[in-house]
Design an enzyme around this catalytic site. Sequence first.
Site, short mmCIF file in Angstrom:
data_model
loop_
_atom_site.label_atom_id
_atom_site.label_comp_id
_atom_site.label_asym_id
_atom_site.label_seq_id
_atom_site.Cartn_x
_atom_site.Cartn_y
_atom_site.Cartn_z
N GLY A 1 0.80 -1.07 0.18
CA GLY A 1 0.16 -0.10 -0.10
C GLY A 1 0.92 1.17 0.11
O GLY A 1 2.20 1.24 0.00
N VAL A 2 0.46 2.38 0.09
CA VAL A 2 1.10 3.45 -0.02
C VAL A 2 2.13 3.59 1.49
O VAL A 2 3.19 4.10 1.09
CB VAL A 2 0.07 4.97 0.39
CG1 VAL A 2 0.85 6.09 0.43
CG2 VAL A 2 -0.68 4.94 -0.92
N ASP B 1 -13.83 2.67 0.31
CA ASP B 1 -13.13 2.21 -0.73
C ASP B 1 -13.33 0.81 -1.19
O ASP B 1 -12.61 -0.23 -1.44
CB ASP B 1 -11.75 2.20 -0.01
CG ASP B 1 -10.69 2.14 -1.13
OD1 ASP B 1 -10.82 2.47 -2.03
OD2 ASP B 1 -9.60 1.63 -0.71
#
Length: 388
Positions: free
Chosen positions: A29-30, A150
């Site tokens: 992920g980020v 999301d």
Amino acid sequence: MTRDEALPDSHSAQNFYENYEPKEILGRGVSSVVRRCIHKPTCQEYAVKIIDITGGGSFSSEEVQELREATLKEVDILQKVSGHPNIIQLKDTYETNTFFFLVFDLMKRGELFDYLTEKVTLTEKETRKIMRALLEVVCTLHKLNIVHRDLKPENILLDDNMNIKLTDFGFSCQLQPGEKLREVCGTPSYLAPEIIQCSMDEGHPGYGKEVDMWSTGVIMYTLLAGSPPFWHRKQMLMLRMIMDGKYQFGSPEWDDYSDTVKDLVSRFLVVQPQDRCSAEEALAHPFFQEYVVEEVRHFSPRGKFKVICLTVLASVRIYYQYRRVKPVTREIVIRDPYALRPLRRLIDAYAFRIYGHWVKKGQQQNRAALFENTPKAVLLSLAEEEDF
């Protein structure tokens, strides 16, 4: 070994390493990495999400505190929905000054997105099973005033029996009665129109749980068609299509689906949130209705005889229709091979086998590139881009 591949210091995370042995990377992920791990006392396999709240030292103290609070909020929501059969289960948590370790069930079948990439499109039967489970999850969340924000195939995991587990509650939020949100977050092609409008209009009243229903509609359309309803290589034009609610059932795949399934999709993809179908209403839609054996009425002998007669007549009609059907010649195949359903599926399958590696191979590559998705993309200032 890159910085992303490096494991946290064993001394600072001693409690985690005493109980778990981290293995290979499953995803990124980020600000996080997901690894397979082994629970040492039981040798059971799990997945651990390792969140670096410092951004590798690049975050300011305010950003570190913000990410820490967001992670704690995610943990709190996961604990509130614990026990639901279609929500990923949080097994264990560990925290250091710089890292969070969240231990989850390991879903070996992977993401729904990968399954869709392999299959190209799903049948109505497969879609019905997945969407019913997803809607039951959304219904549970919304009854608790939790909005996920999301929903997308990448955040839906599959087990060996094709049962789903919803994951990644990083953007989730539990609303107070009457509360509206204004933060712009999510994945561009799954954003509801009202989220985009919030970024452009300071006077917009905000959005609520209805945004999850829009994303659910985008997922359902994508499962059936093999591509999302709103797409353009220029992101601003794609966002305009979303705001206008412009989509079609025009691709050849939709010729194979019933009007019932199209009707349900159209009830999700409604621009005005107050007119959008809720999760509870969707579960009552005819698409999900099945015959219950006990409720099927028993036929009388006369009724059975009538059914037999109709069956014979139908068989005769089908036989003569078969005799009248023109054979598929070489010229027809050359002229329009995509018009023939078996060939269409064959062409699509081989196209994905040839080009699929461009989409989902490589650790540094965006696995959602096929649909122009950006994991954890936060559209901070759409208004600063070109005007709609």
